[in-house]
Design a protein around this motif. Structure first.
Motif, PDB file in Angstrom:
ATOM      1  N   GLU A 197       1.852  47.920  15.492  1.00  0.00           N
ATOM      2  CA  GLU A 197       1.217  47.807  16.809  1.00  0.00           C
ATOM      3  C   GLU A 197       0.530  46.463  16.970  1.00  0.00           C
ATOM      4  OE1 GLU A 197      -1.403  50.963  17.799  1.00  0.00           O
ATOM      5  OE2 GLU A 197       0.191  52.357  18.333  1.00  0.00           O
ATOM      6  N   ASN A 210       5.164  38.529  21.180  1.00  0.00           N
ATOM      7  CA  ASN A 210       5.999  39.728  21.106  1.00  0.00           C
ATOM      8  C   ASN A 210       5.894  40.602  22.354  1.00  0.00           C
ATOM      9  OD1 ASN A 210       7.046  39.192  18.514  1.00  0.00           O
ATOM     10  ND2 ASN A 210       5.178  39.965  17.566  1.00  0.00           N
ATOM     11  N   LEU A 260      13.752  47.264  16.250  1.00  0.00           N
ATOM     12  CA  LEU A 260      12.419  46.766  16.601  1.00  0.00           C
ATOM     13  C   LEU A 260      11.785  46.041  15.420  1.00  0.00           C
ATOM     14  CD1 LEU A 260       9.831  46.587  18.309  1.00  0.00           C
ATOM     15  CD2 LEU A 260       9.270  48.901  17.541  1.00  0.00           C
ATOM     16  N   TYR A 305      10.845  47.893  24.491  1.00  0.00           N
ATOM     17  CA  TYR A 305      10.898  49.149  23.756  1.00  0.00           C
ATOM     18  C   TYR A 305       9.972  50.226  24.319  1.00  0.00           C
ATOM     19  CZ  TYR A 305      13.804  47.122  20.087  1.00  0.00           C
ATOM     20  OH  TYR A 305      14.838  46.551  19.397  1.00  0.00           O
ATOM     21  N   LEU A 328       9.147  42.235  23.425  1.00  0.00           N
ATOM     22  CA  LEU A 328       9.539  43.412  22.644  1.00  0.00           C
ATOM     23  C   LEU A 328       8.734  44.631  23.075  1.00  0.00           C
ATOM     24  CD1 LEU A 328       9.864  41.925  19.041  1.00  0.00           C
ATOM     25  CD2 LEU A 328      11.696  42.485  20.641  1.00  0.00           C
ATOM     26  N   LEU A 329       7.443  44.447  23.302  1.00  0.00           N
ATOM     27  CA  LEU A 329       6.596  45.548  23.736  1.00  0.00           C
ATOM     28  C   LEU A 329       7.113  46.143  25.047  1.00  0.00           C
ATOM     29  CD1 LEU A 329       3.940  47.122  23.169  1.00  0.00           C
ATOM     30  CD2 LEU A 329       2.758  45.399  24.544  1.00  0.00           C
ATOM     31  N   ARG A 368       1.239  43.629  15.627  1.00  0.00           N
ATOM     32  CA  ARG A 368       2.216  42.566  15.829  1.00  0.00           C
ATOM     33  C   ARG A 368       2.819  42.644  17.234  1.00  0.00           C
ATOM     34  NH1 ARG A 368       2.903  39.929  11.149  1.00  0.00           N
ATOM     35  NH2 ARG A 368       4.527  38.641  12.110  1.00  0.00           N
ATOM     36  N   LEU A 369       3.032  43.851  17.730  1.00  0.00           N
ATOM     37  CA  LEU A 369       3.592  44.004  19.068  1.00  0.00           C
ATOM     38  C   LEU A 369       2.631  43.504  20.148  1.00  0.00           C
ATOM     39  CD1 LEU A 369       5.379  47.474  18.880  1.00  0.00           C
ATOM     40  CD2 LEU A 369       6.444  45.284  19.423  1.00  0.00           C
ATOM     41  N   TYR A 370       1.323  43.605  19.895  1.00  0.00           N
ATOM     42  CA  TYR A 370       0.340  43.195  20.892  1.00  0.00           C
ATOM     43  C   TYR A 370       0.093  41.686  20.886  1.00  0.00           C
ATOM     44  CZ  TYR A 370      -0.828  48.049  21.932  1.00  0.00           C
ATOM     45  OH  TYR A 370      -0.770  49.359  22.333  1.00  0.00           O
ATOM     46  N   LEU A 407      10.805  42.060  14.974  1.00  0.00           N
ATOM     47  CA  LEU A 407       9.449  41.607  14.657  1.00  0.00           C
ATOM     48  C   LEU A 407       9.447  40.666  13.453  1.00  0.00           C
ATOM     49  CD1 LEU A 407       7.313  44.859  15.106  1.00  0.00           C
ATOM     50  CD2 LEU A 407       7.212  42.786  16.504  1.00  0.00           C
TER      51      LEU A 407
END
Length: 388
Positions: free
Chosen positions: A153, A161, A24, A168, A164-165, A155-157, A28
């Motif tokens: 978090e 991305n 993950l 995973y 990816l969110l 970066r995932l939002y 990122l």
């Protein structure tokens, strides 16, 4: 994206296996810089203290690995910057342990480390961040980034991305936005339909009807229909920002000049016009109502008022509106789920408003009734039973 993240709970990085957490973080990092190569060294089992090695392209004109078929050009770039990525799926990392991880980094002869990204599934204290910065500067690094749980978090939002969110954690803000858009469109469509079909029906009776009321119009076969009805006749008052408003209770009331002090006679209820309601029996005692009427007539006209309780059916709960009706009830039918003791109503409010057209006044009594005064006889002020 801030408003979207507030509606989600924390992401459970601890549920990921360590190698999956490494994957993950490495994914990122893909868009963090322009890489010639980004190697997952931790996957090999001997990572020399880091989980990924990246070569950042400095020469903007030089091709990246994705832009050339020349393996040698993709591997070697004059002036490329070396980055190391370290990932730790740990619940807590203190300053001492963090610096220990930095000390464990090993480079081969001739390698010059430009930057480091240290990512962990925990939060870092200010002390840990300060000591990390000082140590990286002492090591001669040009760039360093400490990604705690909050940074990962964030970066995932980001929109880029969202894949990816979802991959995973099974969460997609794009899908959520599409769902919100569909819900909003349905809500606005029902609002427009209600306005079109009911705008000339204000203060007229409307039938609220459960889609599960298969016994309609025969109420005799429904146990305890009076207390837990499957359909109701109520006056339609209009709509507000929440939904459609209906008159649930209406009582003779008193409102003082201060537009605050009030009293009401709850002994009888004038909300339902029984001429429109085929299924309801008259719960009002004629003697009590006459007594209440005389008590109400005895106060000055300017102080006479109605206490009204209004129930709201949200637009999103309305399944459909039948403007034609049928032989038992020829006015509009509003279909909505009847769940719980409050039938289709999800919100309520009470108001006391004067009957005078020359001096209109209004008050908003609270549940505590701290502004209620004693104006009417005790035997008339309380409700005889719980009316739905």
């Amino acid at each position: 994206m801030v408003s979207a993240t507030r509606t989600l709970g924390p992401l459970h990085f601890e549920d990921l296996e360590p190698k999956r957490f490494e994957d993950l973080c490495r994914q990122l990092v893909y868009d963090f810089k322009t890489w010639r190569r980004l190697e997952a060294t931790g996957r090999a089992g001997s990572d020399d203290g880091f989980d990924a090695r990246g070569y950042e392209i400095v020469d903007a004109d030089a091709p990246s690995a994705s832009e050339t078929d020349d393996e040698e050009a993709a591997v070697v770039g004059i002036g490329d910057r070396l980055w190391l990525v370290q990932c730790k799926r740990e619940r807590a990392i203190g300053p001492t342990k963090l610096l220990q991880y930095l000390d464990e980094i090993k480079l081969t002869e001739g390698e010059i480390l430009h930057g480091i990204i240290f990512a962990a599934a925990c939060d870092f204290s200010k002390t840990a961040r300060d000591r990390f910065r000082d140590q990286c500067a002492a090591m001669g690094l040009q760039e360093w980034h400490l990604w705690g749980k909050a940074e990962i978090e964030d970066r995932l939002y980001r929109p880029e991305n969202d894949g990816l969110l979802f991959a995973y954690f099974g969460v997609s803000l794009t899908i959520r936005r599409r769902s919100q858009r569909a819900d909003l469109r349905a809500k606005l469509a029902m609002k427009r339909k209600a306005n079109r079909l009911l705008r000339h029906k204000e203060n007229d009776s409307v039938l609220l009807r459960s889609p599960d009321a298969l016994e309609y119009p025969n109420a005799e076969g429904i146990p305890d229909f009076e207390k837990r009805p499957q359909w109701l006749v109520r006056k339609y008052l209009g709509f507000n920002h929440d939904g459609l408003e209906f008159l649930l209770h209406r009582h003779f009331a008193y409102l003082a000049d201060d537009e605050k002090s009030w009293d009401a006679m709850l002994c009888c209820d004038d909300a339902v016009d029984l001429r429109d309601d085929y299924w309801r029996s008259d719960k009002n005692s004629r003697a009590k109502r006459n007594e209440a009427w005389h008590a109400w007539e005895a106060i000055p006209e300017k102080d006479r008022a109605w206490l009204e309780v209004v129930g709201i059916v949200p637009f999103e709960d309305i399944l459909d509106i039948d403007e034609i009706g049928e032989d038992y009830f020829s006015d509009p039918h509003v279909y909505a789920p009847f769940n719980g003791k409050n039938a289709p109503f999800r919100h309520f409010y009470a108001r006391v408003q004067s009957v005078s057209t020359f001096d209109p006044r209004r008050a908003w009594p609270s549940d505590e009734q701290e502004d209620r005064v004693v104006k009417f006889p005790a035997g008339l002020r309380e409700r005889p039973d719980a009316q739905p």
